[in-house]
Design a protein around this motif. Structure first.
Motif, short mmCIF file in Angstrom:
data_model
loop_
_atom_site.label_atom_id
_atom_site.label_comp_id
_atom_site.label_asym_id
_atom_site.label_seq_id
_atom_site.Cartn_x
_atom_site.Cartn_y
_atom_site.Cartn_z
N ARG A 57 0.85 -1.20 0.00
CA ARG A 57 0.00 0.00 0.00
C ARG A 57 0.88 1.24 0.00
O ARG A 57 1.93 1.27 0.60
CB ARG A 57 -0.91 0.00 1.22
CG ARG A 57 -1.99 -1.03 1.14
CD ARG A 57 -2.94 -0.93 2.34
NE ARG A 57 -4.02 -1.86 2.19
CZ ARG A 57 -3.98 -3.13 2.59
NH1 ARG A 57 -2.88 -3.61 3.15
NH2 ARG A 57 -5.01 -3.91 2.43
N LEU A 58 0.39 2.26 -0.65
CA LEU A 58 1.15 3.50 -0.76
C LEU A 58 1.24 4.19 0.59
O LEU A 58 0.25 4.34 1.29
CB LEU A 58 0.50 4.44 -1.77
CG LEU A 58 1.32 5.66 -2.11
CD1 LEU A 58 2.58 5.27 -2.88
CD2 LEU A 58 0.51 6.64 -2.91
N GLU A 59 2.45 4.59 0.94
CA GLU A 59 2.67 5.31 2.19
C GLU A 59 2.97 6.78 1.95
O GLU A 59 2.63 7.63 2.74
CB GLU A 59 3.83 4.69 2.96
CG GLU A 59 4.06 5.38 4.29
CD GLU A 59 5.40 5.05 4.89
OE1 GLU A 59 6.29 5.93 4.81
OE2 GLU A 59 5.56 3.95 5.41
N GLY A 60 3.64 7.07 0.83
CA GLY A 60 3.99 8.46 0.57
C GLY A 60 4.88 8.62 -0.64
O GLY A 60 4.95 7.76 -1.51
N LEU A 61 5.57 9.74 -0.63
CA LEU A 61 6.41 10.12 -1.76
C LEU A 61 7.67 10.76 -1.18
O LEU A 61 7.58 11.61 -0.29
CB LEU A 61 5.63 11.11 -2.61
CG LEU A 61 6.26 11.68 -3.84
CD1 LEU A 61 5.22 11.75 -4.94
CD2 LEU A 61 6.83 13.04 -3.58
N VAL A 62 8.83 10.35 -1.66
CA VAL A 62 10.09 10.91 -1.18
C VAL A 62 10.82 11.59 -2.35
O VAL A 62 10.78 11.09 -3.47
CB VAL A 62 10.97 9.84 -0.51
CG1 VAL A 62 11.47 8.81 -1.48
CG2 VAL A 62 12.13 10.46 0.23
N THR A 63 11.42 12.74 -2.06
CA THR A 63 12.13 13.50 -3.08
C THR A 63 13.60 13.64 -2.69
O THR A 63 13.97 13.38 -1.54
CB THR A 63 11.55 14.92 -3.22
OG1 THR A 63 11.74 15.61 -1.98
CG2 THR A 63 10.07 14.89 -3.59
N ARG A 64 14.40 14.07 -3.64
CA ARG A 64 15.82 14.34 -3.33
C ARG A 64 15.93 15.41 -2.25
O ARG A 64 16.76 15.32 -1.36
CB ARG A 64 16.54 14.82 -4.58
CG ARG A 64 16.78 13.73 -5.58
CD ARG A 64 17.57 14.27 -6.73
NE ARG A 64 17.68 13.25 -7.76
CZ ARG A 64 18.45 13.36 -8.81
NH1 ARG A 64 19.16 14.44 -9.00
NH2 ARG A 64 18.50 12.39 -9.69
N THR A 65 15.09 16.42 -2.35
CA THR A 65 15.11 17.50 -1.36
C THR A 65 14.81 16.96 0.04
O THR A 65 15.45 17.34 1.00
CB THR A 65 14.08 18.59 -1.72
OG1 THR A 65 14.34 19.04 -3.05
CG2 THR A 65 14.13 19.75 -0.76
N GLY A 66 13.87 16.04 0.13
CA GLY A 66 13.54 15.44 1.42
C GLY A 66 14.64 14.58 1.99
O GLY A 66 14.77 14.43 3.20
N LEU A 67 15.46 14.02 1.12
CA LEU A 67 16.58 13.18 1.56
C LEU A 67 17.82 13.99 1.90
O LEU A 67 18.74 13.50 2.56
CB LEU A 67 16.93 12.15 0.49
CG LEU A 67 15.86 11.12 0.15
CD1 LEU A 67 16.36 10.20 -0.95
CD2 LEU A 67 15.46 10.33 1.38
N HIS A 68 17.87 15.23 1.43
CA HIS A 68 19.07 16.06 1.58
C HIS A 68 19.63 16.12 3.00
O HIS A 68 20.84 15.96 3.18
CB HIS A 68 18.83 17.46 1.04
CG HIS A 68 20.03 18.33 1.09
ND1 HIS A 68 21.11 18.15 0.24
CD2 HIS A 68 20.36 19.36 1.92
CE1 HIS A 68 22.04 19.04 0.55
NE2 HIS A 68 21.60 19.79 1.55
N PRO A 69 18.81 16.34 4.04
CA PRO A 69 19.38 16.40 5.40
C PRO A 69 20.12 15.11 5.80
O PRO A 69 21.06 15.17 6.58
CB PRO A 69 18.16 16.61 6.30
CG PRO A 69 17.12 17.18 5.41
CD PRO A 69 17.38 16.62 4.04
N PHE A 70 19.71 14.00 5.26
CA PHE A 70 20.36 12.73 5.59
C PHE A 70 21.60 12.51 4.74
O PHE A 70 22.56 11.87 5.17
CB PHE A 70 19.39 11.57 5.41
CG PHE A 70 18.20 11.67 6.31
CD1 PHE A 70 18.26 11.19 7.60
CD2 PHE A 70 17.03 12.30 5.87
CE1 PHE A 70 17.17 11.30 8.46
CE2 PHE A 70 15.95 12.41 6.72
CZ PHE A 70 16.01 11.92 8.01
N LEU A 71 21.58 13.03 3.53
CA LEU A 71 22.71 12.83 2.60
C LEU A 71 23.92 13.67 2.95
O LEU A 71 25.03 13.33 2.56
CB LEU A 71 22.26 13.11 1.17
CG LEU A 71 21.17 12.18 0.64
CD1 LEU A 71 20.68 12.65 -0.71
CD2 LEU A 71 21.66 10.75 0.58
#
Length: 140
Positions: A57-71
């Motif tokens: 089931r769909l939970e959401g959507l992740v973007t590069r911008t959303g991953l930036h703090p972790f990267l």
């Protein structure tokens, strides 16, 4: 007898989300790591990935911008799961929703992409702001 309704005279008045949604196949499991998501985004030249749970089931959507703090902290990308990140989560669009209403919701939420799900929470497609704008401005 035919009656005139200003609502039905507007371009796109009878269109639904199903008329505008596009197929999208790039998904990642919510227990995948940030590092794995980044690899997929980079290798496939994508702006976003859809996130699904262990049942599909769909939970959401992740973007590069959303991953930036972790990267920017490389040690965290190998251990942090996508479900631990802040990413776009529901509610999502339904195929029977009016397209004009979806356009308003996307504008209010500042969404460029909005996943479309069925009654059980499984992905049907995505709605993009560009596609919605094009369909709603086309003459009938």
């Amino acid at each position: 007898m035919t009656t005139y309704s200003p609502e039905s005279a507007r371009p796109g008045a009878a269109l639904t989300v199903a008329d505008a949604m596009a197929r999208y196949d790039h998904q990642i499991a919510d227990d995948s790591t940030v590092d794995q998501a980044d690899d997929i985004l980079r290798s496939a030249h994508l702006d976003y990935l859809l996130v699904h749970d262990h049942d599909g089931r769909l939970e959401g959507l992740v973007t590069r911008t959303g991953l930036h703090p972790f990267l920017i902290r490389p040690w965290s990308t190998e251990r942090t799961s996508i479900s631990s990140t802040s990413h776009q989560r529901g509610p999502f669009a339904w195929p029977t929703m009016g397209l004009a209403l979806a356009a308003i919701a996307m504008r209010i939420k500042r969404l460029t992409v909005w996943p479309v799900i069925d009654d059980d929470g499984y992905l049907l497609g995505v709605l993009t702001a560009d596609r919605v704008a094009n369909l709603l401005t086309e003459p009938a």
